[in-house]
Motif scaffolding. Structure first.
Motif, PDB file in Angstrom:
ATOM      1  N   LEU A  69       0.755  -1.173  -0.031  1.00 42.29           N
ATOM      2  CA  LEU A  69      -0.046  -0.073   0.008  1.00 42.29           C
ATOM      3  C   LEU A  69       0.929   1.354  -0.057  1.00 42.29           C
ATOM      4  O   LEU A  69       0.463   2.360  -0.729  1.00 42.29           O
ATOM      5  CB  LEU A  69      -1.145   0.121   1.072  1.00 42.29           C
ATOM      6  CG  LEU A  69      -1.917  -1.047   1.094  1.00 42.29           C
ATOM      7  CD1 LEU A  69      -2.799  -1.265   2.446  1.00 42.29           C
ATOM      8  CD2 LEU A  69      -2.978  -0.816   0.133  1.00 42.29           C
ATOM      9  N   VAL A  70       1.763   1.353   0.842  1.00 38.31           N
ATOM     10  CA  VAL A  70       2.806   2.522   0.709  1.00 38.31           C
ATOM     11  C   VAL A  70       3.533   2.666  -0.575  1.00 38.31           C
ATOM     12  O   VAL A  70       3.746   3.675  -1.134  1.00 38.31           O
ATOM     13  CB  VAL A  70       4.004   2.110   1.961  1.00 38.31           C
ATOM     14  CG1 VAL A  70       4.898   3.549   1.791  1.00 38.31           C
ATOM     15  CG2 VAL A  70       3.235   2.307   3.301  1.00 38.31           C
ATOM     16  N   LEU A  71       4.135   1.626  -1.152  1.00 36.17           N
ATOM     17  CA  LEU A  71       4.465   1.477  -2.472  1.00 36.17           C
ATOM     18  C   LEU A  71       3.597   1.989  -3.553  1.00 36.17           C
ATOM     19  O   LEU A  71       3.819   2.976  -4.289  1.00 36.17           O
ATOM     20  CB  LEU A  71       4.934   0.181  -2.976  1.00 36.17           C
ATOM     21  CG  LEU A  71       5.684   0.060  -4.276  1.00 36.17           C
ATOM     22  CD1 LEU A  71       6.961   1.142  -4.253  1.00 36.17           C
ATOM     23  CD2 LEU A  71       6.164  -1.222  -4.463  1.00 36.17           C
ATOM     24  N   LEU A  81       2.585  14.336  -9.195  1.00 35.50           N
ATOM     25  CA  LEU A  81       3.650  15.355  -9.056  1.00 35.50           C
ATOM     26  C   LEU A  81       4.174  15.682 -10.458  1.00 35.50           C
ATOM     27  O   LEU A  81       4.452  16.828 -10.991  1.00 35.50           O
ATOM     28  CB  LEU A  81       4.572  15.173  -8.092  1.00 35.50           C
ATOM     29  CG  LEU A  81       4.388  15.061  -6.745  1.00 35.50           C
ATOM     30  CD1 LEU A  81       5.498  14.686  -5.700  1.00 35.50           C
ATOM     31  CD2 LEU A  81       3.883  16.691  -6.256  1.00 35.50           C
ATOM     32  N   LEU A  82       4.457  14.302 -11.320  1.00 30.99           N
ATOM     33  CA  LEU A  82       5.419  14.425 -12.472  1.00 30.99           C
ATOM     34  C   LEU A  82       4.116  15.002 -13.441  1.00 30.99           C
ATOM     35  O   LEU A  82       4.590  16.029 -14.322  1.00 30.99           O
ATOM     36  CB  LEU A  82       5.709  13.134 -12.969  1.00 30.99           C
ATOM     37  CG  LEU A  82       7.087  12.630 -12.365  1.00 30.99           C
ATOM     38  CD1 LEU A  82       7.297  11.293 -12.579  1.00 30.99           C
ATOM     39  CD2 LEU A  82       8.394  13.494 -12.583  1.00 30.99           C
ATOM     40  N   GLN A  86       5.996  18.850 -11.535  1.00 27.73           N
ATOM     41  CA  GLN A  86       6.827  19.170 -10.259  1.00 27.73           C
ATOM     42  C   GLN A  86       8.220  18.065 -10.027  1.00 27.73           C
ATOM     43  O   GLN A  86       7.862  16.833 -10.766  1.00 27.73           O
ATOM     44  CB  GLN A  86       6.041  19.093  -9.144  1.00 27.73           C
ATOM     45  CG  GLN A  86       4.957  20.013  -9.088  1.00 27.73           C
ATOM     46  CD  GLN A  86       4.288  20.172  -7.593  1.00 27.73           C
ATOM     47  OE1 GLN A  86       4.548  19.696  -6.452  1.00 27.73           O
ATOM     48  NE2 GLN A  86       2.952  20.223  -7.754  1.00 27.73           N
ATOM     49  N   ARG A  87       9.114  18.393  -9.364  1.00 30.50           N
ATOM     50  CA  ARG A  87      10.269  17.355  -9.037  1.00 30.50           C
ATOM     51  C   ARG A  87       9.672  16.470  -8.099  1.00 30.50           C
ATOM     52  O   ARG A  87       8.893  16.771  -7.275  1.00 30.50           O
ATOM     53  CB  ARG A  87      11.493  18.186  -8.697  1.00 30.50           C
ATOM     54  CG  ARG A  87      12.579  17.719  -8.292  1.00 30.50           C
ATOM     55  CD  ARG A  87      13.698  18.350  -7.734  1.00 30.50           C
ATOM     56  NE  ARG A  87      13.491  18.867  -6.466  1.00 30.50           N
ATOM     57  CZ  ARG A  87      13.869  18.138  -5.695  1.00 30.50           C
ATOM     58  NH1 ARG A  87      14.373  16.933  -5.689  1.00 30.50           N
ATOM     59  NH2 ARG A  87      13.719  18.493  -4.190  1.00 30.50           N
ATOM     60  N   VAL A  88      10.180  15.145  -8.332  1.00 31.51           N
ATOM     61  CA  VAL A  88       9.833  14.032  -7.395  1.00 31.51           C
ATOM     62  C   VAL A  88      10.879  13.961  -6.557  1.00 31.51           C
ATOM     63  O   VAL A  88      12.088  13.547  -6.888  1.00 31.51           O
ATOM     64  CB  VAL A  88       9.380  12.950  -7.996  1.00 31.51           C
ATOM     65  CG1 VAL A  88       9.085  11.730  -7.185  1.00 31.51           C
ATOM     66  CG2 VAL A  88       8.238  13.127  -8.824  1.00 31.51           C
ATOM     67  N   ASP A  89      10.727  14.045  -5.042  1.00 36.78           N
ATOM     68  CA  ASP A  89      11.950  13.737  -3.978  1.00 36.78           C
ATOM     69  C   ASP A  89      11.231  12.612  -3.392  1.00 36.78           C
ATOM     70  O   ASP A  89      10.303  12.869  -2.404  1.00 36.78           O
ATOM     71  CB  ASP A  89      11.911  14.824  -3.154  1.00 36.78           C
ATOM     72  CG  ASP A  89      13.113  14.533  -2.126  1.00 36.78           C
ATOM     73  OD1 ASP A  89      13.428  13.408  -1.801  1.00 36.78           O
ATOM     74  OD2 ASP A  89      13.531  15.561  -1.419  1.00 36.78           O
ATOM     75  N   LEU A  93       8.639  12.244   0.255  1.00 31.15           N
ATOM     76  CA  LEU A  93       7.482  11.513  -0.070  1.00 31.15           C
ATOM     77  C   LEU A  93       7.410  10.383   1.170  1.00 31.15           C
ATOM     78  O   LEU A  93       6.439  10.072   1.672  1.00 31.15           O
ATOM     79  CB  LEU A  93       7.276  10.950  -1.344  1.00 31.15           C
ATOM     80  CG  LEU A  93       6.872  11.864  -2.467  1.00 31.15           C
ATOM     81  CD1 LEU A  93       6.875  11.003  -3.739  1.00 31.15           C
ATOM     82  CD2 LEU A  93       5.822  12.565  -2.232  1.00 31.15           C
ATOM     83  N   LEU A  94       8.586   9.755   1.325  1.00 29.54           N
ATOM     84  CA  LEU A  94       8.460   8.676   2.565  1.00 29.54           C
ATOM     85  C   LEU A  94       8.600   9.116   4.045  1.00 29.54           C
ATOM     86  O   LEU A  94       8.232   8.372   4.778  1.00 29.54           O
ATOM     87  CB  LEU A  94       9.647   7.822   2.076  1.00 29.54           C
ATOM     88  CG  LEU A  94       9.688   6.984   1.279  1.00 29.54           C
ATOM     89  CD1 LEU A  94      10.863   6.099   0.821  1.00 29.54           C
ATOM     90  CD2 LEU A  94       8.581   5.745   1.157  1.00 29.54           C
TER      91      LEU A  94
END
Length: 100
Positions: A69-71, A81-82, A86-89, A93-94
């Motif tokens: 579920l987290v994945l 975001l993409l 936006q940039r993905v960090d 996010l984690l």
């Protein structure tokens, strides 16, 4: 003490106060969706408890299910975001899942 769907739905709503879920303009109500999710999880829990698995195996099952579920949530959030340019960090996010 056995928790009911109502108990669990209320607890889920309380958790959302600290970390709100963005339901956006989805075509269903938040309380109904919470109840549906908690009903399904309670049914799964009841089946796991009666499966004869050891407590450790039940915990591993919950951990693996939570991992999936987290994945899934991380991938969906990153895709959103993409799409928004936006940039993905991934580490940022984690952070919501990190122990505090």
């Amino acid at each position: 003490m056995a928790l009911t769907v109502d108990d669990l739905t209320g607890l889920l709503a309380e958790l959302e106060n600290a970390d709100p879920v963005d339901y956006g303009d989805l075509p269903f109500g938040e309380p109904e969706l919470r109840r549906l999710v908690m009903t399904a999880l309670l049914e799964r829990h009841t089946k796991l408890q009666g499966s004869g698995l050891s407590a450790n195996d039940v915990n591993v099952t919950y951990m693996l299910t939570t991992g999936v579920l987290v994945l899934e949530n991380l991938v969906l959030h990153a895709r959103l975001l993409l799409l928004q340019g936006q940039r993905v960090d991934v580490q940022a996010l984690l952070q919501k899942y990190a122990g505090k």
